[in-house]
Enzyme design. Structure first.
Site, PDB file in Angstrom:
ATOM      1  N   LYS A  79      27.926  76.765  60.371  1.00  8.32           N
ATOM      2  CA  LYS A  79      29.076  76.918  61.263  1.00  8.32           C
ATOM      3  C   LYS A  79      30.359  76.736  60.463  1.00  8.32           C
ATOM      4  O   LYS A  79      30.430  75.898  59.561  1.00  8.32           O
ATOM      5  CB  LYS A  79      28.989  75.887  62.396  1.00  8.32           C
ATOM      6  CG  LYS A  79      30.027  76.061  63.496  1.00  8.32           C
ATOM      7  CD  LYS A  79      29.769  75.082  64.633  1.00  8.32           C
ATOM      8  CE  LYS A  79      30.804  75.215  65.746  1.00  8.32           C
ATOM      9  NZ  LYS A  79      30.548  74.289  66.868  1.00  8.32           N
ATOM     10  N   SER A 154      30.403  76.163  71.363  1.00  9.78           N
ATOM     11  CA  SER A 154      31.188  76.843  70.350  1.00  9.78           C
ATOM     12  C   SER A 154      30.373  77.302  69.147  1.00  9.78           C
ATOM     13  O   SER A 154      30.871  78.044  68.299  1.00  9.78           O
ATOM     14  CB  SER A 154      32.294  75.903  69.859  1.00  9.78           C
ATOM     15  OG  SER A 154      31.733  74.746  69.238  1.00  9.78           O
ATOM     16  N   SER A 178      27.882  72.090  72.485  1.00  7.99           N
ATOM     17  CA  SER A 178      28.134  73.289  71.677  1.00  7.99           C
ATOM     18  C   SER A 178      26.966  73.740  70.823  1.00  7.99           C
ATOM     19  O   SER A 178      27.030  74.797  70.201  1.00  7.99           O
ATOM     20  CB  SER A 178      29.358  73.064  70.783  1.00  7.99           C
ATOM     21  OG  SER A 178      30.524  73.000  71.567  1.00  7.99           O
TER      22      SER A 178
END
Length: 496
Positions: A79, A154, A178
């Site tokens: 990420k 996210s 997330s």
């Protein structure tokens, strides 16, 4: 053999057995990612040249016998809020466009030490603020199951990359769901460990008391193996906990006989989609058939979780994001008059609408006259929520809950109504407020063919219990998920 259809552990075994090489595996995933990116857009940075060099280096170490871990030579996607020395780390924000960190996040260093090979950085909601991966400065990520729908957020880029076969496993971060919510939307498995289990050093902070790094993979065994590798105390992180029980792979036992599983009535009432509820009740029945004791109970305080979370998270975000001012690194406005004007224009142009909304909310609740009325009250509610879970875990080994109230919405639906997007976090944010571990595993599909996720929540430091529950469910249902979404991708490519 389709290399990209293999699990991370299968790839690790075949590399060790010399049936495959690390460069061969990396090339297969890079090629798959390059072919899928126009449709899915999972990655912000796909580092082909660097990834191949790292794969060759890993293969040399494997051949010399210095790398023997289960994921040695296996690609991993990261990420884009995990710092990587010399590789752009942007949090998918214009204000960090082109930022090259001078150090690497501790969790990433642990994976590298175990031989996993970084292939690039995945797209995300800007500064992890969002539930759809639509707030990224670099464009939206699409759900591999249906590109008209969001992948969640996210950590949507990481989950979409695994679901699309672009990466065998990935790292994400979980501040209010997330990892678990996009795992549910994308039909993959994601774990959020107990707060403090994985070092946050090198994770660009959103809400420091809530953020936690965790793995995303095709199945439970891959996820648990990655979690074991990245866990451990880190003196560079003041919230890191010294644990002696992080041998999580030992909990991969398909045995839930006698385990007590609670179903919160608060989570299965109004607001939960009918197809999601039906799938989760069927999942509960599977676990009951395997020997678990299923019982409904009242958790309480659910309606207070969302306001408490957004007050606390926004307050911490407003403080954490104050450092991005155009002076030291990242974006700086081109024309300005004086220092204060430069600050204002840089932040106005560099941050997106959702980030600015949360900074403003956080600044408001921390301001004089409102601190006691909002922020301190939210902290008290947080303590009460933890107490409610404590009472539940006196009776139950784990809690079974939805990961999201619906399956993945269509692109654009959530951003048009931010409050509706916030309400979508109803089943995940309490876990972060209480610092608990949670795992999302695929549990079915709705009438449109979109995945439904089941969330198992455990008490602090009780990851092994939810791992047993998730693994038992996966084994009982035939581990069909990886094959299902790989077949769907192949069918879609043939139709195109």
């Amino acid at each position: 053999m389709d290399i990209t259809a293999q699990t991370a552990l299968e790839l690790g075994r075949k590399i060790k057995a010399k049936e495959l090489s690390a460069p061969e595996v990396m090339e297969a995933f890079l090629a798959k990612a390059e072919s899928m990116e126009e449709r899915v857009h999972s990655f912000v940075t796909l580092d082909r040249e660097g990834a191949m060099e790292r794969a060759k280096k890993a293969q040399k170490a494997i051949g010399a016998g210095t790398l023997q871990g289960p994921l040695a030579g296996v690609p991993v996607a990261l990420k884009d809020n995990l710092c990587t020395e010399g590789m752009a780390t942007t949090c998918s924000s214009r204000i960090l466009d082109g930022f090259l960190p001078s150090y690497t996040a501790e969790a990433v260093k642990k994976l590298e030490a175990a031989g996993a090979v970084n292939m690039g950085k995945t797209n995300m909601d800007e500064f992890a603020m969002g539930s759809t991966t639509e707030t990224s400065w670099y464009g939206v990520t699409r759900n591999p199951w249906n590109p008209d729908h969001v992948p969640g957020g996210s950590s949507g880029g990481s989950c979409a990359a695994v679901a699309a076969g672009e990466a065998p496993f990935a790292l994400g971060s979980d501040t209010g769901g997330s990892i678990r919510q996009p795992s549910s939307f994308c039909g993959v498995t994601g774990i959020k460990p107990t707060y403090g289990t994985v070092s946050r050093y090198g994770l660009i902070a959103y809400g420091s008391s809530l953020d936690q790094i965790g793995p995303i993979a095709k199945d439970v065994a891959d996820c648990v193996t990655a979690l074991e590798l990245i866990s451990g105390h880190d003196e560079k992180d003041s919230t890191s906990i010294a644990r002696t029980d992080t041998d999580f792979t030992g909990a991969l036992q398909a045995d839930v006989k006698g385990m007590r599983i609670g179903l919160p009535r608060d989570y299965f009432g109004e607001g939960l989609d009918g197809e999601v509820k039906e799938a989760l009740m069927e999942a509960a029945a599977v676990l009951e058939k395997e020997g678990a004791v299923i019982e409904e109970f009242d958790l309480g305080l659910v309606k207070y979780a969302i306001p408490a979370y957004y007050v606390i998270a926004s307050a911490e975000a407003s403080s954490n994001l104050a450092r991005f001012d155009g002076v030291k690194y990242g974006y700086r406005t081109e024309t300005y008059e004086g220092l204060h004007n430069m600050y204002k224009k840089t932040r106005s142009e560099g941050f997106g609408e959702e980030v600015k909304r949360r900074i403003m909310l956080g600044s408001f609740v921390l301001s004089s006259g409102y601190y006691d009325a909002y922020y301190l009250k939210a902290l008290r509610v947080k303590a009460l929520i933890k107490q409610a879970f404590d009472r539940a875990f006196e009776k139950y080994d784990m809690i079974l809950a939805p990961a999201a109230p619906t399956t993945a919405p269509k692109l654009g639906e959530s951003l048009s109504d931010p409050l509706k997007m916030y309400l979508g976090d109803i089943y995940t944010i309490s876990v972060n407020l209480a610092g608990l571990p949670g795992i999302s595993v695929p549990a079915g599909r709705d009438g449109k063919g979109l995945p439904i996720g089941m969330q198992l929540i455990g008490d602090c430091f009780q990851e092994k219990k939810i791992i047993r529950g998730a693994y038992a469910f996966e084994c009982a249902t035939g581990k069909q998920w990886t094959a299902d979404y790989q077949r769907k991708q192949t069918a879609g490519k043939e139709e195109a």
